[in-house]
Design a protein around this motif. Sequence first.
Motif, PDB file in Angstrom:
ATOM      1  N   ASP A  78       0.832  -1.215   0.000  1.00  0.00           N
ATOM      2  CA  ASP A  78       0.000   0.000   0.000  1.00  0.00           C
ATOM      3  C   ASP A  78       0.862   1.259   0.000  1.00  0.00           C
ATOM      4  OD1 ASP A  78      -2.211  -1.595  -0.015  1.00  0.00           O
ATOM      5  OD2 ASP A  78      -2.596  -1.429   2.153  1.00  0.00           O
ATOM      6  N   LEU A  79       1.922   1.251   0.809  1.00  0.00           N
ATOM      7  CA  LEU A  79       2.822   2.411   0.861  1.00  0.00           C
ATOM      8  C   LEU A  79       3.518   2.628  -0.476  1.00  0.00           C
ATOM      9  CD1 LEU A  79       4.429   1.954   4.398  1.00  0.00           C
ATOM     10  CD2 LEU A  79       2.732   3.656   3.701  1.00  0.00           C
ATOM     11  N   GLU A  80       3.934   1.512  -1.086  1.00  0.00           N
ATOM     12  CA  GLU A  80       4.591   1.618  -2.396  1.00  0.00           C
ATOM     13  C   GLU A  80       3.622   2.155  -3.443  1.00  0.00           C
ATOM     14  OE1 GLU A  80       7.062  -1.206  -5.575  1.00  0.00           O
ATOM     15  OE2 GLU A  80       6.262  -2.031  -3.696  1.00  0.00           O
ATOM     16  N   THR A  81       2.377   1.646  -3.393  1.00  0.00           N
ATOM     17  CA  THR A  81       1.361   2.137  -4.333  1.00  0.00           C
ATOM     18  C   THR A  81       1.087   3.614  -4.127  1.00  0.00           C
ATOM     19  OG1 THR A  81       0.328  -0.053  -4.388  1.00  0.00           O
ATOM     20  CG2 THR A  81      -1.008   1.822  -5.137  1.00  0.00           C
ATOM     21  N   GLN A  82       0.990   4.037  -2.858  1.00  0.00           N
ATOM     22  CA  GLN A  82       0.745   5.450  -2.554  1.00  0.00           C
ATOM     23  C   GLN A  82       1.898   6.323  -3.054  1.00  0.00           C
ATOM     24  OE1 GLN A  82      -2.073   6.721  -1.161  1.00  0.00           O
ATOM     25  NE2 GLN A  82      -1.206   8.711  -1.686  1.00  0.00           N
ATOM     26  N   ALA A  83       3.137   5.821  -2.880  1.00  0.00           N
ATOM     27  CA  ALA A  83       4.300   6.571  -3.358  1.00  0.00           C
ATOM     28  C   ALA A  83       4.265   6.725  -4.875  1.00  0.00           C
ATOM     29  CB  ALA A  83       5.591   5.866  -2.924  1.00  0.00           C
ATOM     30  N   ASP A  84       3.879   5.637  -5.567  1.00  0.00           N
ATOM     31  CA  ASP A  84       3.770   5.716  -7.037  1.00  0.00           C
ATOM     32  C   ASP A  84       2.695   6.710  -7.444  1.00  0.00           C
ATOM     33  OD1 ASP A  84       5.746   3.839  -7.266  1.00  0.00           O
ATOM     34  OD2 ASP A  84       4.378   2.138  -7.539  1.00  0.00           O
ATOM     35  N   GLU A  85       1.559   6.689  -6.736  1.00  0.00           N
ATOM     36  CA  GLU A  85       0.477   7.618  -7.041  1.00  0.00           C
ATOM     37  C   GLU A  85       0.898   9.066  -6.791  1.00  0.00           C
ATOM     38  OE1 GLU A  85      -2.802   6.330  -4.717  1.00  0.00           O
ATOM     39  OE2 GLU A  85      -3.294   4.620  -6.014  1.00  0.00           O
ATOM     40  N   ASP A  86       1.617   9.307  -5.698  1.00  0.00           N
ATOM     41  CA  ASP A  86       2.098  10.663  -5.400  1.00  0.00           C
ATOM     42  C   ASP A  86       3.072  11.147  -6.473  1.00  0.00           C
ATOM     43  OD1 ASP A  86       0.580  10.607  -3.125  1.00  0.00           O
ATOM     44  OD2 ASP A  86       2.248  10.124  -1.771  1.00  0.00           O
ATOM     45  N   ALA A  87       3.973  10.240  -6.912  1.00  0.00           N
ATOM     46  CA  ALA A  87       4.928  10.616  -7.954  1.00  0.00           C
ATOM     47  C   ALA A  87       4.213  10.930  -9.262  1.00  0.00           C
ATOM     48  CB  ALA A  87       5.945   9.491  -8.161  1.00  0.00           C
ATOM     49  N   ALA A  88       3.191  10.110  -9.584  1.00  0.00           N
ATOM     50  CA  ALA A  88       2.429  10.354 -10.808  1.00  0.00           C
ATOM     51  C   ALA A  88       1.670  11.673 -10.723  1.00  0.00           C
ATOM     52  CB  ALA A  88       1.459   9.196 -11.046  1.00  0.00           C
ATOM     53  N   ALA A  89       1.105  11.954  -9.548  1.00  0.00           N
ATOM     54  CA  ALA A  89       0.372  13.214  -9.377  1.00  0.00           C
ATOM     55  C   ALA A  89       1.306  14.412  -9.501  1.00  0.00           C
ATOM     56  CB  ALA A  89      -0.315  13.219  -8.003  1.00  0.00           C
ATOM     57  N   GLU A  90       2.510  14.299  -8.924  1.00  0.00           N
ATOM     58  CA  GLU A  90       3.481  15.394  -9.020  1.00  0.00           C
ATOM     59  C   GLU A  90       3.906  15.624 -10.464  1.00  0.00           C
ATOM     60  OE1 GLU A  90       7.846  16.685  -7.148  1.00  0.00           O
ATOM     61  OE2 GLU A  90       6.914  14.768  -6.638  1.00  0.00           O
ATOM     62  N   LYS A  91       4.135  14.528 -11.198  1.00  0.00           N
ATOM     63  CA  LYS A  91       4.511  14.637 -12.604  1.00  0.00           C
ATOM     64  C   LYS A  91       3.391  15.269 -13.420  1.00  0.00           C
ATOM     65  CE  LYS A  91       6.162  11.895 -16.525  1.00  0.00           C
ATOM     66  NZ  LYS A  91       6.516  10.533 -16.999  1.00  0.00           N
ATOM     67  N   ALA A  92       2.147  14.850 -13.126  1.00  0.00           N
ATOM     68  CA  ALA A  92       1.000  15.421 -13.842  1.00  0.00           C
ATOM     69  C   ALA A  92       0.859  16.905 -13.548  1.00  0.00           C
ATOM     70  CB  ALA A  92      -0.270  14.673 -13.454  1.00  0.00           C
ATOM     71  N   ALA A  93       1.119  17.306 -12.290  1.00  0.00           N
ATOM     72  CA  ALA A  93       1.025  18.725 -11.930  1.00  0.00           C
ATOM     73  C   ALA A  93       2.082  19.544 -12.672  1.00  0.00           C
ATOM     74  CB  ALA A  93       1.198  18.884 -10.412  1.00  0.00           C
ATOM     75  N   LYS A  94       3.308  19.016 -12.767  1.00  0.00           N
ATOM     76  CA  LYS A  94       4.364  19.722 -13.496  1.00  0.00           C
ATOM     77  C   LYS A  94       4.025  19.847 -14.977  1.00  0.00           C
ATOM     78  CE  LYS A  94       8.237  18.462 -10.454  1.00  0.00           C
ATOM     79  NZ  LYS A  94       9.521  17.743 -10.362  1.00  0.00           N
ATOM     80  N   THR A  95       3.478  18.749 -15.542  1.00  0.00           N
ATOM     81  CA  THR A  95       3.091  18.786 -16.956  1.00  0.00           C
ATOM     82  C   THR A  95       1.989  19.813 -17.190  1.00  0.00           C
ATOM     83  OG1 THR A  95       3.669  16.443 -17.187  1.00  0.00           O
ATOM     84  CG2 THR A  95       2.243  17.403 -18.873  1.00  0.00           C
ATOM     85  N   ALA A  96       1.008  19.837 -16.281  1.00  0.00           N
ATOM     86  CA  ALA A  96      -0.092  20.800 -16.420  1.00  0.00           C
ATOM     87  C   ALA A  96       0.406  22.230 -16.282  1.00  0.00           C
ATOM     88  CB  ALA A  96      -1.154  20.510 -15.357  1.00  0.00           C
ATOM     89  N   LYS A  97       1.341  22.461 -15.362  1.00  0.00           N
ATOM     90  CA  LYS A  97       1.906  23.801 -15.177  1.00  0.00           C
ATOM     91  C   LYS A  97       2.662  24.252 -16.414  1.00  0.00           C
ATOM     92  CE  LYS A  97       4.841  26.473 -12.014  1.00  0.00           C
ATOM     93  NZ  LYS A  97       5.692  26.411 -10.798  1.00  0.00           N
ATOM     94  N   LYS A  98       3.430  23.340 -16.999  1.00  0.00           N
ATOM     95  CA  LYS A  98       4.181  23.662 -18.209  1.00  0.00           C
ATOM     96  C   LYS A  98       3.235  23.959 -19.368  1.00  0.00           C
ATOM     97  CE  LYS A  98       7.816  21.850 -21.225  1.00  0.00           C
ATOM     98  NZ  LYS A  98       8.729  20.696 -21.479  1.00  0.00           N
ATOM     99  N   ALA A  99       2.167  23.149 -19.482  1.00  0.00           N
ATOM    100  CA  ALA A  99       1.192  23.367 -20.548  1.00  0.00           C
ATOM    101  C   ALA A  99       0.477  24.702 -20.379  1.00  0.00           C
ATOM    102  CB  ALA A  99       0.178  22.224 -20.557  1.00  0.00           C
ATOM    103  N   HIS A 100       0.181  25.059 -19.115  1.00  0.00           N
ATOM    104  CA  HIS A 100      -0.471  26.340 -18.854  1.00  0.00           C
ATOM    105  C   HIS A 100       0.433  27.503 -19.241  1.00  0.00           C
ATOM    106  CE1 HIS A 100      -2.942  29.342 -16.878  1.00  0.00           C
ATOM    107  NE2 HIS A 100      -1.891  29.738 -16.197  1.00  0.00           N
ATOM    108  N   ALA A 101       1.719  27.406 -18.886  1.00  0.00           N
ATOM    109  CA  ALA A 101       2.669  28.472 -19.228  1.00  0.00           C
ATOM    110  C   ALA A 101       2.791  28.621 -20.740  1.00  0.00           C
ATOM    111  CB  ALA A 101       4.034  28.166 -18.602  1.00  0.00           C
ATOM    112  N   GLU A 102       2.814  27.493 -21.448  1.00  0.00           N
ATOM    113  CA  GLU A 102       2.909  27.547 -22.905  1.00  0.00           C
ATOM    114  C   GLU A 102       1.661  28.167 -23.509  1.00  0.00           C
ATOM    115  OE1 GLU A 102       4.591  26.901 -26.708  1.00  0.00           O
ATOM    116  OE2 GLU A 102       5.414  26.975 -24.681  1.00  0.00           O
ATOM    117  N   ALA A 103       0.489  27.823 -22.929  1.00  0.00           N
ATOM    118  CA  ALA A 103      -0.755  28.404 -23.431  1.00  0.00           C
ATOM    119  C   ALA A 103      -0.792  29.915 -23.202  1.00  0.00           C
ATOM    120  CB  ALA A 103      -1.945  27.733 -22.735  1.00  0.00           C
ATOM    121  N   VAL A 104      -0.302  30.357 -22.051  1.00  0.00           N
ATOM    122  CA  VAL A 104      -0.254  31.797 -21.759  1.00  0.00           C
ATOM    123  C   VAL A 104       0.693  32.503 -22.730  1.00  0.00           C
ATOM    124  CG1 VAL A 104       0.488  33.497 -20.058  1.00  0.00           C
ATOM    125  CG2 VAL A 104      -0.870  31.541 -19.332  1.00  0.00           C
TER     126      VAL A 104
END
Length: 282
Positions: A78-104
């Motif tokens: 469960d801890l390993e799964t949670q860590a993977d989910e947190d890493a995926a969420a962080e990566k998705a947030a960075k991707t979304a931030k980069k996409a937003h900056a490019e759109a601006v």
Amino acid sequence: MSHTAHILSHRKPRQRASKSALRAGVAGGVLSTIAVAGAAGPAQADPVTQTIEMPTITSGFSTAVAASAQATQQVALDLETQADEDAAAEKAAKTAKKAHAEAVRKAEAKKKAEAAAKAKAEAEAKERAERASRTSERTTLSASSGSSDSGSSASAPSSSSSNVSGSAASIVAFAKAQVGDAYSLGSTGPNSWDCSSLVQAAYRTVGIDLPRVSQAQSTFGTQVSLDNLQPGDILYWGSAGSAYHVAVYVGGGQFVGAQNSSTGTVQRSLDYDRPTGAVRVL
């Protein structure tokens, strides 16, 4: 004395024999006790029952240990799964931030391009309006003057560029020499001009430093009538102080001016584009 009285006995002392008997008795007693306990019947079977149940207790403990190990492993998963989910969420947030900056960035670039296109369209529209206004004024002038030669003579000054001398001759000569050059707003020569830079450069040949823009040039000097022009006078279109175009009067009813991007620098009759007023600097 008997003959046997002096023969030593090879048997162990009786005391030691009694100890062996005692040990045997104790062992026999223990065995007897066990035998009696085994033969005592159902009333004495409880201890045996407890002893038989011990493997069951041991088996339950092993099951509990196994369950605890499985639970620990599940927590680790469960801890390993949670860590993977947190890493995926962080990566998705960075991707979304980069996409937003490019759109601006793209939106800002589009906005700037639209503003530039709008400014260009407004400038072109203004130039067309000014050209149409000059054409309208020229048409009105032609209609009011009629087709008689006397009317034409009245509308155009009689001064000729052939008898110009001194500073005026230098100004006129410079202006005529630029005929055929390109028009470009903001250009100051030597092969491309706007209206006010051409007039400024012509006067600079005789040591007179005019203002750079047409508005200021239209008030630099003495206002003169269009019926009393002399070569070298500055012609302007629009009102004095807010003129939108200037040129040099070269005599004979002609002017030289950097007109627009379509015509470039030309020599034209006053009737081609009748000026609003004139100033004399010389």
